[in-house]
Design an enzyme around this catalytic site. Sequence first.
Site, mmCIF file in Angstrom:
data_model
loop_
_atom_site.group_PDB
_atom_site.id
_atom_site.type_symbol
_atom_site.label_atom_id
_atom_site.label_comp_id
_atom_site.label_asym_id
_atom_site.label_seq_id
_atom_site.Cartn_x
_atom_site.Cartn_y
_atom_site.Cartn_z
ATOM 1 N N GLN A 193 -44.357 32.536 81.919
ATOM 2 C CA GLN A 193 -44.150 33.057 83.282
ATOM 3 C C GLN A 193 -45.234 32.550 84.234
ATOM 4 O O GLN A 193 -44.989 32.408 85.435
ATOM 5 C CB GLN A 193 -44.154 34.599 83.276
ATOM 6 C CG GLN A 193 -42.942 35.241 82.624
ATOM 7 C CD GLN A 193 -43.197 35.574 81.169
ATOM 8 O OE1 GLN A 193 -43.931 34.859 80.489
ATOM 9 N NE2 GLN A 193 -42.583 36.625 80.664
ATOM 10 N N ASP A 234 -47.044 46.906 84.006
ATOM 11 C CA ASP A 234 -45.704 47.399 83.649
ATOM 12 C C ASP A 234 -45.662 48.912 83.522
ATOM 13 O O ASP A 234 -44.623 49.526 83.719
ATOM 14 C CB ASP A 234 -45.225 46.746 82.352
ATOM 15 C CG ASP A 234 -44.812 45.316 82.633
ATOM 16 O OD1 ASP A 234 -45.697 44.447 82.710
ATOM 17 O OD2 ASP A 234 -43.605 45.094 82.845
HETATM 18 O O1 MRU Z 1 -41.815 40.282 80.362
HETATM 19 P P1 MRU Z 1 -41.987 40.207 81.847
HETATM 20 O O2 MRU Z 1 -41.980 38.829 82.402
HETATM 21 O O3 MRU Z 1 -41.009 41.135 82.565
HETATM 22 O O4 MRU Z 1 -43.436 40.803 82.108
HETATM 23 C C1 MRU Z 1 -43.888 40.918 83.414
HETATM 24 C C2 MRU Z 1 -45.299 41.332 83.510
HETATM 25 O O5 MRU Z 1 -45.962 41.632 82.544
HETATM 26 C C3 MRU Z 1 -45.854 41.478 84.903
HETATM 27 O O6 MRU Z 1 -47.206 41.181 84.940
HETATM 28 C C4 MRU Z 1 -45.651 42.927 85.365
HETATM 29 O O7 MRU Z 1 -44.316 43.312 85.206
HETATM 30 C C5 MRU Z 1 -46.054 43.143 86.773
HETATM 31 S S1 MRU Z 1 -44.937 42.403 87.899
HETATM 32 C C6 MRU Z 1 -45.369 42.803 89.473
#
Ligand code: MRU
Length: 358
Positions: A193, A234
């Site tokens: 990501q 999260d």
């Molecule tokens: O697995 P993902 O890509 O959904 O994880 C996303 C993250 O860990 C982000 O850092 C988190 O959701 C914050 S987004 C503003």
Amino acid sequence: MDDHIRFDHTDFALHLLDQRLLPGQEATVVCRSTDDIVHAIQNMTVRGAPAIGVAAAWGCVLALHALGAQQADELEEHLERIACARPTAVNLRWAVERMRAVRRKMPPNGHAALMEAFVQEARAIQAEDVLACKTLGRHGAACLKDGDCVLTHCNAGALATAGYGTALGVIRAAVEEGKRIRVIADETRPLFQGARLTAWELHKDGIPVSVACDNACALLMSRGLVQVALVGADRIAANGDTANKIGTLGVALLARHFGIPFYVAAPLSTIDISLPDGSAIPIEERPADEVTCPDGRRVCPAGVPAYNPAFDVTPADCISGIITERGVLRPPYTASVRAALEEAAPKEEAPKEERARA
Ligand code: MRU
């Protein structure tokens, strides 16, 4: 960018920019049912805690529409499936709870009125998230100095929210204030990501960004190349313990070792006050082949299993501040988190007699 989650009223469908294909391809996935939305959240067409909350709210609208007035009894089961699509980000259940609260206030059997109220609430959740990101961005900008290099992990940008971003929102706000900020985006294995999404967003905005392997963090910090570490979240427990993308804990421990401030940026919707600390935050386990076969290419011998926890929990005592739309919360978080939530809670109107006495 704020059109990556777009509800189309003419054909009653949710259009999602497919984040799995970025940066190579900008394609859209169209969702029309509960199954579609659950699938899009689970396979990470849409991802990032606030973004999946917004998608979930629109998912409730799609579920109600698809069920129609005759099958409205089944709605609750659909809402619960949406709330459970991924376990770690609390924003998902938070958004579904807001839709449930709307339903509780409506008279039974008023399908058309409920549909209108659902659409309004989903629209509000989406708009409030952009506003929260812009507001927390302004508060957080004070944590960054002109000339700082900021290391971030995963993608906490516009793509991960309804727009503007949390961690990247802070960076955007600092740049808008005229500060010269450079960013190091951890590539963020196994789904990249950071390399794919954070680098794409910032590069498009003209904000200087370099990508680094996750395991370069210690070296970069030891050489004085990072002034601030800044991530999203999260789920944040009542004491400030914070779940975020796997690898965040390592960044936080290294930041503490090297005396670098470590900030979390998140809207209040990411706080789960029901959990006293981070030990009860459910950690999603994703399929092993995301690790063993990235992009379909096997990188370890067939038959060798892999660990693939998607998140980890950073203890509150590693966190210099939690940047929210109510300001930058500081330790002790049990007090500052509670105060921010109380301040943000809608005030009940006092009963008539009390108002008369006041
Ligand atoms: O697995 P993902 O890509 O959904 O994880 C996303 C993250 O860990 C982000 O850092 C988190 O959701 C914050 S987004 C503003």
